[in-house]
Design a protein around this motif. Sequence first.
Motif, PDB file in Angstrom:
ATOM      1  N   THR A  44     -11.864   1.531   1.800  1.00  0.00           N
ATOM      2  CA  THR A  44     -10.978   0.738   2.654  1.00  0.00           C
ATOM      3  C   THR A  44     -11.631   0.576   4.015  1.00  0.00           C
ATOM      4  N   ASP A  90      -0.308   4.944  -2.656  1.00  0.00           N
ATOM      5  CA  ASP A  90      -1.543   4.213  -2.374  1.00  0.00           C
ATOM      6  C   ASP A  90      -2.097   3.585  -3.659  1.00  0.00           C
ATOM      7  N   SER A 111       1.098  -6.413  -6.208  1.00  0.00           N
ATOM      8  CA  SER A 111       0.434  -5.172  -6.625  1.00  0.00           C
ATOM      9  C   SER A 111      -0.021  -5.267  -8.072  1.00  0.00           C
ATOM     10  N   MET A 141       0.803  -1.211   0.000  1.00  0.00           N
ATOM     11  CA  MET A 141       0.000   0.000   0.000  1.00  0.00           C
ATOM     12  C   MET A 141       0.844   1.273   0.000  1.00  0.00           C
TER      13      MET A 141
END
Length: 343
Positions: free
Chosen positions: A267, A246, A167, A128
Amino acid sequence: MTPPPGPPPLPELHWLEQLIERGHPHLQAREMRRIHVPGGPSFPVHAITLGNPDPALPAVGYFGGVHGLERIGAEVVIAFLQNIVTRLAWDTGLHRLLEQVRLVFMPIVNPGGMWAATRANPRGVDLMRNAPIDARERVPYLLGGQRLSAGLPWYRGRLGDPLEAESQALCELVQAELLGRPFSIALDCHSGFGISDRLWFPFAHTREPMPHLAEVQVLKTLFDQSHSHHPYIIEPQSAQYLAHGDLWDHLYLQACENTGRTFLPLTLEMGSWLWVKKNPRQLFSRKGIFNPQIGHRQQRVLRRHLALLDFLARAASSHERWRPPSDDRAQHHAQALAQWFPT
């Protein structure tokens, strides 16, 4: 080869793969990446989809396990998938819902980090903090993302390196299943911030309001009215802190390049300090402060969030009935500014 005796190396992955098998043929599962732990096992990053694949229909994505220490996030997503798989056998209402919406799951984004009980992936990168996006304003030292060393927390990776494999898997799934649709929502489940459960929406890289603030404000109103005693504080992440890299800001900005589509990434930050307050001994547990340690408390957490995850699927499927029309967006945007961005 006969597998070694004893528990599986990653129980959550074993649970997930059992559900994939049970859900066949309603579920479609594919391995997005294979993550190798140096000197240890390798693990798949699974993506699971079900519902109507028509790209003209809305979709919801559910993600967990981005930070390996926060196992409860993965468990919440898997528990909801289990709820879906179990109901497929008898719930005609669920089947009608799935005709109108696509559901997408990546419950364990960072299996290597989960196996090792680390926040970062096996390469020491905080996923993140890994996206190619820099905060526009000052971020907290280290916490906001750093490139000094993988030996320190919140490491972003080296400047110029491609996204980490995990990711990449998350972004590819979102781009393929969510961003091309007229309306989509993503929920990423975490734990560890404070005592209260929070629902965050973009941005993390700036304190400026997001373009789809009106839609978030109406969605919040619907949730408040439908679940009047819910436990969540709903706010922009920037109300708490800013961060570099992010992934959801990165993907949201991609979605904004097409003005005819709406993507709302959320989130869930479960307040794990409440679990520590009730059970201080978990400070010394290998699972740490980010997961409830007592069995009945874990079961309560898994039940607690089912209503939210189900609400998002239903809200997405009926988005045309509640999304603010163009002539009302300014009013809702102003209300949201007054609520979340007071001058």
